[in-house]
Motif scaffolding. Structure first.
Motif, short mmCIF file in Angstrom:
data_model
loop_
_atom_site.label_atom_id
_atom_site.label_comp_id
_atom_site.label_asym_id
_atom_site.label_seq_id
_atom_site.Cartn_x
_atom_site.Cartn_y
_atom_site.Cartn_z
N THR A 125 13.12 -9.90 -4.22
CA THR A 125 12.65 -11.23 -3.86
C THR A 125 12.48 -12.11 -5.10
OG1 THR A 125 11.54 -10.47 -1.86
CG2 THR A 125 10.74 -12.51 -2.81
N GLY A 126 12.10 -11.50 -6.21
CA GLY A 126 11.92 -12.24 -7.44
C GLY A 126 10.61 -11.97 -8.14
N ASP A 127 9.66 -11.38 -7.41
CA ASP A 127 8.33 -11.18 -7.99
C ASP A 127 8.37 -10.30 -9.24
OD1 ASP A 127 6.42 -12.22 -5.72
OD2 ASP A 127 7.92 -11.00 -4.72
N THR A 128 7.38 -10.54 -10.11
CA THR A 128 7.05 -9.57 -11.14
C THR A 128 6.36 -8.42 -10.43
OG1 THR A 128 6.63 -11.40 -12.65
CG2 THR A 128 5.86 -9.22 -13.33
N VAL A 129 6.90 -7.22 -10.50
CA VAL A 129 6.39 -6.10 -9.73
C VAL A 129 5.66 -5.14 -10.66
CG1 VAL A 129 6.99 -4.18 -8.21
CG2 VAL A 129 8.22 -6.34 -8.03
N LEU A 130 4.38 -4.90 -10.36
CA LEU A 130 3.55 -3.97 -11.11
C LEU A 130 3.35 -2.73 -10.24
CD1 LEU A 130 0.92 -6.52 -12.49
CD2 LEU A 130 3.11 -5.82 -13.50
N LEU A 131 3.88 -1.61 -10.71
CA LEU A 131 3.98 -0.40 -9.88
C LEU A 131 2.83 0.56 -10.14
CD1 LEU A 131 7.75 0.13 -10.65
CD2 LEU A 131 6.86 -0.31 -8.36
N GLY A 132 2.05 0.84 -9.10
CA GLY A 132 1.10 1.93 -9.15
C GLY A 132 -0.29 1.58 -9.64
N THR A 133 -1.22 1.41 -8.69
CA THR A 133 -2.63 1.25 -9.04
C THR A 133 -3.47 1.75 -7.88
OG1 THR A 133 -4.30 -0.27 -9.93
CG2 THR A 133 -2.94 -1.08 -8.12
N THR A 134 -4.78 1.77 -8.05
CA THR A 134 -5.69 2.28 -7.02
C THR A 134 -6.34 1.13 -6.27
OG1 THR A 134 -7.60 2.33 -8.52
CG2 THR A 134 -6.20 4.30 -8.45
N THR A 135 -6.88 1.44 -5.11
CA THR A 135 -7.52 0.42 -4.28
C THR A 135 -8.67 -0.25 -5.03
OG1 THR A 135 -6.92 1.65 -2.29
CG2 THR A 135 -8.66 -0.01 -2.07
N ASN A 136 -9.46 0.54 -5.74
CA ASN A 136 -10.63 -0.01 -6.44
C ASN A 136 -10.25 -0.99 -7.55
OD1 ASN A 136 -12.37 1.48 -4.86
ND2 ASN A 136 -12.53 3.18 -6.31
N ASN A 137 -9.03 -0.91 -8.02
CA ASN A 137 -8.61 -1.79 -9.12
C ASN A 137 -8.03 -3.13 -8.64
OD1 ASN A 137 -9.35 -0.17 -11.27
ND2 ASN A 137 -7.35 0.84 -11.41
N LEU A 138 -7.79 -3.27 -7.35
CA LEU A 138 -7.11 -4.46 -6.86
C LEU A 138 -7.90 -5.74 -7.12
CD1 LEU A 138 -5.61 -3.16 -3.50
CD2 LEU A 138 -4.43 -3.55 -5.66
N HIS A 186 -3.52 7.24 -4.80
CA HIS A 186 -3.21 5.83 -4.51
C HIS A 186 -2.15 5.41 -5.51
CE1 HIS A 186 -7.53 4.93 -2.86
NE2 HIS A 186 -6.98 6.01 -2.33
N PHE A 187 -1.13 4.71 -5.01
CA PHE A 187 -0.09 4.22 -5.92
C PHE A 187 0.42 2.88 -5.39
CE2 PHE A 187 3.98 4.23 -8.24
CZ PHE A 187 3.56 4.65 -9.48
N HIS A 188 -0.51 1.91 -5.30
CA HIS A 188 -0.17 0.61 -4.72
C HIS A 188 0.67 -0.23 -5.69
CE1 HIS A 188 -3.10 1.93 -1.94
NE2 HIS A 188 -4.16 1.55 -2.62
N THR A 189 1.52 -1.06 -5.12
CA THR A 189 2.35 -1.98 -5.89
C THR A 189 1.83 -3.41 -5.72
OG1 THR A 189 4.37 -0.66 -5.81
CG2 THR A 189 4.64 -3.03 -6.03
N GLY A 228 0.81 -1.21 0.00
CA GLY A 228 0.00 0.00 0.00
C GLY A 228 0.85 1.26 0.00
N ARG A 229 0.51 2.20 -0.89
CA ARG A 229 1.26 3.46 -0.95
C ARG A 229 0.30 4.58 -1.33
NH1 ARG A 229 5.13 1.74 -3.78
NH2 ARG A 229 6.53 1.31 -2.04
N TYR A 230 0.41 5.70 -0.60
CA TYR A 230 -0.47 6.84 -0.83
C TYR A 230 0.36 8.12 -0.89
CZ TYR A 230 -4.01 3.53 0.81
OH TYR A 230 -4.80 2.43 0.97
N SER A 231 -0.12 9.07 -1.69
CA SER A 231 0.55 10.37 -1.77
C SER A 231 0.12 11.26 -0.61
CB SER A 231 0.22 11.05 -3.09
OG SER A 231 0.71 12.37 -3.12
#
Length: 402
Positions: free
Chosen positions: A124-137, A84-87, A70-73
């Protein structure tokens, strides 16, 4: 239309010979408002010399306890598209093998639901997708599942197991790193998706002691391919290396930690009883030297990055384990470790730190393992007489016998 920002400080990071993340964000910003506002906020952070991100607590997908960072401005009015800028961490395929269709799928998914920015791959190894909103999870998780992908680990949980390419591409692989990674991932789904540990736990699997995945420095449990047979020597190929300029005495013999190699200018000899299985000589003389069966894995415990007591490398717990599917011996041993760690571990204490705090004796007892010389990390550092209270009640000569 996406908003454009002046970014003189970020522009400096594009100068020089190396690729720049700023250039990639600018490409995404041409069509993605979230990436554009990211540039604006980053420029302000560089100018003001402070971060404007805040962590707003746990945010994840229903049924999961982790996998989303979780990440917020702190400036949502000024930069609304990164309020919202969740990873999202995505469980990567073993060995990081993707089809081109899979890569296109991730790019299309993130253009639709996120910033369009990806990180291939996280530490860690994950494919990391940077930046989305809570509603899109929830939609993201659904689309991922329908296409055969799953969310990875985060928080105080089992992190996404990772491995080297193993037998898929490497002639030196002595265990099936891909199958072991898949089996561990499937076995420990609860521990991966629902945080329940004192802190993070990482598996990393490599096919040989060269350790291309840096398991010995980064994994709580390192699984490293090894061998038991003698090192096979092709004397003619050794001589070919000499003709090509290899200094056998300096580059091979003198570098051997076990001091088990000798060279008389014509014949290379190895005393396999003193071999430490470091793989240095084999890697320096590929084709001339090679390990022979039986093959298996060393199991090591306790590596981590710095925080409380600094970085530590993992140390050997089992010098040789046969790695035969479904790897029940490894699974049973791991569950013993986790039970002990869950009972005695402090908050944010890695299992290696718990071993240092409570002692190797206790760890070996709960593991059901006897102390052996391979466990010694440094001379005169690890105790090998494990006295118990009942030993004190015995007569002196009885304390030395079982």
């Amino acid at each position: 239309m996406t908003k454009k920002y002046d970014t003189p400080l970020l522009d400096e990071l594009e100068k020089g010979p190396f690729p720049s993340f700023v250039t990639e964000i600018k490409k995404a910003a041409e069509k993605n408002p979230m990436a554009a506002d990211l540039l604006g906020q980053l420029e302000k952070s560089y100018r003001d010399k402070m971060t404007y991100w805040k962590h707003g607590g746990i945010v994840t997908v229903r049924g999961y306890g982790g996998g989303v960072i979780g990440r917020y401005s702190q400036l949502p009015e000024q930069f609304p598209n990164v309020a919202h800028f969740h990873t999202c961490r995505i469980n990567q395929p073993a060995g990081l093998f993707y089809t081109s269709a899979a890569i296109r799928f991730f790019c299309d998914l993130w253009d639709r639901f996120g910033s369009g920015l990806t990180n291939m791959h996280g530490s860690t190894g994950d494919t990391v997708l940077l930046g989305t909103t809570t509603n899109n999870l929830e939609p993201i998780a659904t689309v991922l599942s329908l296409n055969g992908f799953d969310i990875g680990g985060s928080g105080s949980a089992l992190r996404t197991p990772s491995c080297c390419v193993g037998p898929a591409r490497c002639e030196w692989a002595m265990i099936d790193t891909l199958d072991i990674t898949y089996e561990i991932t499937q076995e420990f789904q609860d521990e991966l998706h629902r945080p329940q540990f004192p802190y993070k736990f990482k598996f990393k699997i490599v096919g040989c002691p060269i350790d291309c995945n840096a398991a010995i420095a980064r994994a709580d449990c390192s699984i490293i391919g090894t061998w038991k047979g003698p090192i096979e020597i092709d004397q003619d190929k050794v001589k070919d290396y000499v003709k090509k300029g290899v200094n056998i005495q300096e580059e091979i013999v003198n570098m051997c930690p076990g001091k088990c190699i000798s060279w008389d200018g014509n014949t290379l000899k190895i005393n396999n009883e003193d071999c430490r299985h470091c793989f240095h000589c084999i890697a320096k003389l590929p084709g001339a030297l090679k390990p022979t069966p039986p093959f298996g894995a060393m199991i090591l415990i306790g590596a981590k990055a710095p925080f409380v007591i600094g970085a530590t490398l993992s140390w050997v717990i089992i010098p040789f384990m046969e790695m035969k599917p479904p790897y029940d011996e490894l699974k049973e041993l791991t569950r013993k470790w986790w039970d002990w760690w869950n009972e005695y571990g402090k908050n944010r204490e890695r299992i290696g730190e718990l071993i240092l705090r409570r002692g190797m004796r206790e760890f070996l007892e709960i593991s059901g393992l006897e102390p052996i010389p391979e466990m010694v990390k440094e001379p005169r550092n690890d105790p090998f007489f494990f006295w118990k209270e009942e030993d004190l009640e015995k007569k002196p000569w009885e304390a030395w016998t079982k």
